[in-house]
Design a protein around this motif. Structure first.
Motif, short mmCIF file in Angstrom:
data_model
loop_
_atom_site.label_atom_id
_atom_site.label_comp_id
_atom_site.label_asym_id
_atom_site.label_seq_id
_atom_site.Cartn_x
_atom_site.Cartn_y
_atom_site.Cartn_z
N ASP A 324 15.85 51.55 8.38
CA ASP A 324 16.38 50.96 7.14
C ASP A 324 17.48 51.80 6.51
OD1 ASP A 324 14.83 48.73 7.23
OD2 ASP A 324 13.36 49.40 5.77
N ALA A 325 17.90 52.86 7.16
CA ALA A 325 18.87 53.79 6.59
C ALA A 325 20.23 53.67 7.27
CB ALA A 325 18.36 55.22 6.67
N LEU A 326 21.25 54.09 6.54
CA LEU A 326 22.62 54.10 7.05
C LEU A 326 23.09 55.54 7.18
CD1 LEU A 326 25.19 52.25 7.62
CD2 LEU A 326 25.89 52.87 5.30
N TYR A 327 23.70 55.86 8.31
CA TYR A 327 24.28 57.18 8.54
C TYR A 327 25.79 57.00 8.74
CZ TYR A 327 19.57 58.98 9.23
OH TYR A 327 18.27 59.35 9.05
N PHE A 328 26.56 57.99 8.28
CA PHE A 328 28.01 57.82 8.35
C PHE A 328 28.70 59.15 8.07
CE2 PHE A 328 26.28 56.74 4.23
CZ PHE A 328 27.08 57.39 3.31
N LEU A 329 29.98 59.21 8.40
CA LEU A 329 30.84 60.33 8.07
C LEU A 329 31.44 60.09 6.69
CD1 LEU A 329 32.92 62.71 8.48
CD2 LEU A 329 34.30 61.07 9.78
N ALA A 330 31.37 61.08 5.82
CA ALA A 330 31.99 60.98 4.49
C ALA A 330 32.43 62.36 4.03
CB ALA A 330 31.01 60.37 3.49
N GLY A 331 33.38 62.37 3.11
CA GLY A 331 33.84 63.62 2.51
C GLY A 331 35.15 64.15 3.04
N ALA A 332 35.74 63.49 4.03
CA ALA A 332 37.00 63.96 4.60
C ALA A 332 38.18 63.59 3.72
CB ALA A 332 37.19 63.38 6.00
N SER A 333 39.26 64.35 3.82
CA SER A 333 40.50 64.01 3.14
C SER A 333 41.16 62.85 3.86
CB SER A 333 41.46 65.21 3.13
OG SER A 333 40.87 66.32 2.47
N ASP A 334 41.97 62.06 3.12
CA ASP A 334 42.61 60.93 3.75
C ASP A 334 43.96 61.32 4.35
OD1 ASP A 334 44.48 60.99 1.69
OD2 ASP A 334 43.59 59.31 0.61
N TRP A 335 44.63 60.33 4.95
CA TRP A 335 45.90 60.60 5.64
C TRP A 335 46.98 61.11 4.68
CZ3 TRP A 335 46.43 61.02 10.67
CH2 TRP A 335 45.51 60.39 11.51
N TYR A 336 46.84 60.80 3.40
CA TYR A 336 47.86 61.18 2.43
C TYR A 336 47.54 62.52 1.77
CZ TYR A 336 48.80 56.24 3.09
OH TYR A 336 49.05 55.01 3.64
N GLY A 337 46.47 63.18 2.22
CA GLY A 337 46.13 64.47 1.67
C GLY A 337 45.24 64.42 0.45
N ASN A 338 44.81 63.23 0.05
CA ASN A 338 43.90 63.13 -1.09
C ASN A 338 42.56 63.73 -0.70
OD1 ASN A 338 45.79 61.66 -2.71
ND2 ASN A 338 45.29 59.82 -1.53
#
Length: 508
Positions: A324-338
């Motif tokens: 019932d859980a979701l796993y994922f990648l998060a926390g990276a900077s975006d292509w524009y450097g944000n």
């Protein structure tokens, strides 16, 4: 190394004449018993059955790689070009795929009889252009696909791996343009897809594999008006999808009877994407026009959506369900450097659908760079993925959803470069993938999640050359995949993969 060596010694007595799930009959060889077991899978599930008198607990992974040799089934396109097999899919006991023999163009091919017969299924479109079969999707013992026979345009076809069992399902849009079916998705034994019949525009369709049983489910925008329908996701016995127009973006759930329900609606700017079913939950991402992704969840029964979390920086990626859980990648900077998570960087996250149950699993690589997990795959209650902890390079990891239970499976290529595993595929309790190591190039590996049962299967391309294996799929007692031997480009290979007690028959 062959995987059966990891099986406890006390249970190695079950080959040859021992009683098993499929007993050896008088005068019968091990190979004949294997073929008979395959034919009788309707009554004996060899993927889980243990031999009589042996504790079931010893069979958490009953399938085993029976050989460290892989066989190239057929040189479909002789010479260095190769036929480039794509989209391998199981159709009953056969494996179907698209390939280009250099004469007939890209057409549908199949390998059957445990890999002994490999041939073009049907020349759907005569000539060098080929019918370009694509979107191969398994439903039961059949595979649906999209192809253009040069007369009907791109339409929906089906196959059971034989010429007589390969046919156009329905000419949804008459004429050479075709309905161009998209997002083929299996839901409880039926196929759902979107198609444009030239009259009602692109809408949701369903098929049971027959012309009569292929019909439009719902007209989300009556008439021929333009409406974008996003990818389909099986959930709760129905299908979830997103419709987008200039004025509104809507998340729908359509039940088995074809009745649509609005789950979530966004007026004006906004993009809904990343639909992922996880048990009772349906997760999705929303960019409301702020260039920040919001994680939302809908629940079975209520069919209402709630916002769970907001992520700065890059959008969450590699959304993968485990129970019932979701796993994922998060926390990276975006292509524009944000910036994303300025402290942890891109790391593995988990969500149970509540704000308090959403957070970082483990900071594998301390600092803002992050370990950047990807290629997430669920297998036997654990999550497998690749990540770079800054010490071992990109390697294979597993996690039970806790920091203490997140561990390196094995350092396949010691040092900061890593083996960069790719094409992770879960099959019958094992993980198949490719990895690159010094002296061997990129070759086939397999793992049961622990270092002592993680090994290179074989070196198809000799020396430092790479076979670049991909597309792993099981049919019968074999694992099929595409690979190159170094001299010729991609063709289909097979390696024996059987209930382990059949591995010890000499001719099996």
């Amino acid at each position: 190394m062959t995987s059966w060596r990891a099986i406890p010694v006390g249970v190695l007595l079950l080959c040859g004449g021992a009683a098993g799930a499929v007993p050896l009959e008088e005068g019968e060889s091990g190979a004949e018993r294997a073929r008979r077991a395959l034919a009788s899978q309707a009554s004996v599930d060899v993927s889980t059955a243990a031999p009589e008198g042996v504790a079931p607990g010893l069979f958490s992974r009953p399938w085993a790689v029976c050989s460290d040799r892989a066989e190239r089934l057929r040189d479909i396109r002789p010479g260095p070009s190769g036929s480039g097999p794509q989209e391998l899919a199981r159709a009953g006991a056969a494996v179907v795929f698209s390939a280009d023999d250099g004469v007939s163009g890209r057409e549908l091919w199949a390998t059957s009889d445990a890999g002994r017969q490999t041939a073009r299924v049907k020349d759907v479109r005569s000539g060098a252009a080929g019918s370009q079969p694509r979107n191969l999707t398994r439903v039961g013992d059949k595979v649906f696909f999209v192809a253009d026979d040069g007369v009907h345009g791109a339409e929906l076809w089906r196959t059971d791996g034989t010429a007589e069992g390969t046919a156009l399902v329905r000419d949804v849009r008459r004429g050479p343009v075709g309905a161009a079916p998209e997002f083929l998705t299996e839901v409880d034994g039926a196929l759902y897809f979107t198609a444009d019949d030239g009259v009602a525009g692109r809408e949701l369709w369903r098929s049971d594999g027959t012309e009569k049983g292929t019909e439009r489910v719902q007209a989300f925008l009556p008439g021929a008006g333009a409406l974008s329908l996003g990818p389909l996701t099986a959930w709760g016995g129905g299908v979830a999808l997103v419709s987008s127009s200039v004025a509104e973006t809507v998340l729908w759930w359509v039940d088995a009877r074809g009745r649509p329900r609005q789950v979530f609606s966004r007026q004006g700017a906004g993009v809904i994407f990343g639909l992922t079913a996880a048990g009772r939950h349906l997760f999705f991402l929303l960019d409301p026009g702020t260039e920040r992704a919001e994680l939302w969840v809908a629940h079975q029964g209520r069919l209402t959506a709630e916002r769970v979390w907001t992520f700065p920086g890059d959008y969450p990626a590699h959304l993968t369900a485990l129970d019932d859980a979701l796993y994922f990648l998060a926390g990276a900077s975006d292509w524009y450097g944000n910036p994303g998570d300025a402290i942890h960087g891109g790391e593995l996250w988990r969500s149970d659908g509540s704000p308090e149950g959403t957070g970082l699993v483990m900071d594998l690589r301390p600092g803002p760079e992050g370990s950047m997990p990807k290629d997430l795959v669920a297998l036997d209650g654990e999550l497998y993925f690749t990540a770079d902890d800054g010490v071992h390079g990109r390697e294979l990891w597993r996690s039970n959803g806790t920091a203490q239970g997140t561990l390196l499976v094995r350092d396949l290529e010691p040092g900061p470069v890593g083996s960069s595993p790719l094409a992770l595929t879960a099959e019958s309790g094992w993980l198949f993938f490719s990895a690159e190591t010094a002296g061997h190039g990129r070759e086939v590996w397999y793992s049961a999640g622990r270092p002592w049962v993680t090994s290179r299967l074989l070196d198809i391309a000799p020396g430092t050359a790479s076979s670049n294996p991909a597309g792993f799929v099981r049919a019968g007692f074999n694992i099929f995949f595409s690979a190159s031997d170094g001299a010729r480009d991609l063709e289909v290979y097979a390696v024996p993969f059987r209930p382990w007690w059949l591995c010890f028959a000499k001719d099996c």
